[in-house]
Design a protein around this motif. Structure first.
Motif, short mmCIF file in Angstrom:
data_model
loop_
_atom_site.label_atom_id
_atom_site.label_comp_id
_atom_site.label_asym_id
_atom_site.label_seq_id
_atom_site.Cartn_x
_atom_site.Cartn_y
_atom_site.Cartn_z
N TYR A 1 0.80 -1.24 0.00
CA TYR A 1 0.00 0.00 0.00
C TYR A 1 0.83 1.28 0.00
N GLY A 2 2.12 1.15 0.09
CA GLY A 2 2.99 2.33 0.08
C GLY A 2 3.46 2.71 1.47
N SER A 3 4.71 3.13 1.58
CA SER A 3 5.31 3.41 2.89
C SER A 3 4.67 4.60 3.58
N ASN A 4 3.95 5.43 2.84
CA ASN A 4 3.31 6.61 3.44
C ASN A 4 1.84 6.38 3.79
N HIS A 5 1.39 5.13 3.69
CA HIS A 5 -0.01 4.85 4.03
C HIS A 5 -0.28 5.25 5.49
N SER A 6 -1.48 5.76 5.75
CA SER A 6 -1.79 6.27 7.09
C SER A 6 -1.91 5.18 8.14
N ALA A 7 -2.09 3.93 7.73
CA ALA A 7 -2.30 2.86 8.70
C ALA A 7 -1.12 2.73 9.66
N SER A 8 -1.43 2.68 10.94
CA SER A 8 -0.41 2.38 11.95
C SER A 8 -0.02 0.92 11.86
N ALA A 9 1.02 0.55 12.60
CA ALA A 9 1.42 -0.85 12.62
C ALA A 9 0.28 -1.74 13.10
N MET A 10 -0.45 -1.29 14.13
CA MET A 10 -1.53 -2.13 14.66
C MET A 10 -2.66 -2.30 13.65
N THR A 11 -2.94 -1.26 12.87
CA THR A 11 -3.96 -1.39 11.83
C THR A 11 -3.48 -2.33 10.73
N ALA A 12 -2.21 -2.24 10.38
CA ALA A 12 -1.65 -3.16 9.38
C ALA A 12 -1.72 -4.60 9.87
N TRP A 13 -1.45 -4.82 11.16
CA TRP A 13 -1.55 -6.17 11.70
C TRP A 13 -2.99 -6.67 11.64
N ALA A 14 -3.95 -5.80 11.97
CA ALA A 14 -5.36 -6.19 11.90
C ALA A 14 -5.74 -6.58 10.48
N TRP A 15 -5.22 -5.82 9.52
CA TRP A 15 -5.41 -6.16 8.11
C TRP A 15 -4.86 -7.57 7.84
#
Length: 390
Positions: free
Chosen positions: A161-175
């Protein structure tokens, strides 16, 4: 075997579909509120009066967390495939011409028969492995790094999704957890019971497990262990604890420590009272599904008073929905961080047996071994009433 929470959720969602949920305003006038915000009032001031209203309020709360604290959670990618080799499940996800792959290991129990209930374990399971339950080990650091504040934008989620995506690490993990469940749906040969999936983790991974359970309604049981501030603790109460002289983790500290939260949250870390939510509402996103908060009264940094007050307050949402015993708190001290004392085993068994095995057990568990409720005085934090939602 059946899942009461899943059956309840179907009727719950159908009710929500029957009415149109109000859109979250693009601009919100944030005003300071020293109390824990009212779960039963929309941003526009309208009261939550029914279970269908709550479904809409739940979506609003989810959007608020994504906007101000956790970053945006992308939807399911346009293409997800999976393959199983032995005990290794590989997930492939593609979006916008980019693709990633990651794998999880599945450890099946020596008792019972497939399909097995399962717990997705952040970084490995820190609670005792329940009998008859599979463990799916999730290397969440592979999806989003959490080495330090300099690791933002690193990991396979950001490759996609790109290094500047707004998702935090925890949101990325939930994904990532959601993609694991997608893959299990595509792979019946994995032998996992899709109606009885749990998620768990300890400390920073406990924070992450709570976020995953909050965002994906396919998760039947969420078990965050000793997650502290930014997990089961309240930003507001933790700030008050620190102001009273007890060294505990607060929002202003945590944003400089690691990348668990979005960069937008930095703006609010020193003024948490203006946020239109606190973490009693993060837990409330799990309702009416199963949630067991495991906590430790012996470690001030975890903010046990903050966790106790936050989660006792969160339980009001389950009460309003008529499912108070679907959410529990087991807070026991005198052990090391992320250890699991034997006197909590019965609490864990009760929740696992009900929500992952479909048994009828007593999960009316909200307890602490801290004296005098650890100093939590509800009237200082709650100025709203609990409705009975029709």
């Amino acid at each position: 075997m059946f899942n009461l929470a899943a059956i309840w959720l179907v009727s719950f969602v159908v009710g929500a579909i029957a009415q149109t949920c109000p859109a979250l305003p693009s601009t919100i006038n944030l005003t300071a509120n020293s109390k824990l915000p009212d779960p039963f009032k929309f941003i526009n001031g309208t009261a939550v009066a029914s279970k269908a209203d709550w479904a809409c309020r739940r979506e609003e709360i989810s959007q608020l967390f994504q906007r101000y604290e956790l970053g945006t959670l992308p939807p399911k990618p346009s293409n997800v495939t999976a393959s199983l080799s032995g005990n290794s499940l590989t997930i492939n996800a593609s979006e916008g011409g980019k693709s990633i792959s990651f794998s999880v290991s599945i450890s099946k129990p020596s008792s019972g028969t497939a399909p097995y209930p399962a717990i997705i374990a952040y970084g490995g399971l820190s609670i005792p492995t329940p009998a008859g339950v599979a463990v799916i080990t999730f290397n969440n650091d592979d999806i989003a790094a959490q080495q330090s504040s300099s690791s933002r934008g690193q990991g396979k989620f950001y490759n996609l999704y790109g290094s500047n995506h707004s998702a935090s690490a925890m949101t990325a993990w939930a994904w990532g957890v959601s993609r694991i469940i997608d893959a299990l749906e595509l792979t019946p040969s994995a032998g996992i019971d899709l109606d009885h999936i749990g998620v768990s983790g300890c400390s920073r991974n406990g924070k992450g497990a709570l976020v995953a359970g909050a965002f994906d309604t396919r998760i039947a049981l969420t078990i965050p262990q000793e997650s502290g501030s930014g997990g089961a603790g309240s930003w507001r109460i933790s700030d008050a604890i620190m102001a009273n002289g007890t060294s505990t983790q607060t929002a202003s500290e945590i944003v400089g420590e690691n990348v668990w939260f979005s960069t937008t949250f930095n703006t609010y870390a020193n003024q948490v009272n203006v946020l239109p939510f606190d973490h009693h509402l993060l837990s409330a996103l799990v309702a009416p599904r199963g949630l067991l908060i495991i906590d430790n009264t012996s470690i001030d940094w975890l903010g046990p008073q903050s966790v106790w007050g936050c989660q006792k307050t969160a339980n009001y949402v389950w009460q309003a929905l008529g499912e108070a015993d679907h959410m529990g708190v087991s807070q026991v001290g005198n052990h090391n961080h992320c250890a699991f004392p034997s006197n909590e085993q019965g609490d864990l068994d009760a929740f696992v047996n009900k929500f992952l095995k479909g048994q009828s057990t007593n999960t009316n568990i909200i307890k602490t071994d801290g004296a005098n409720n650890l100093g939590f005085v509800e009237s200082q934090w709650v100025d709203w009433t609990v409705p009975t939602l029709s």
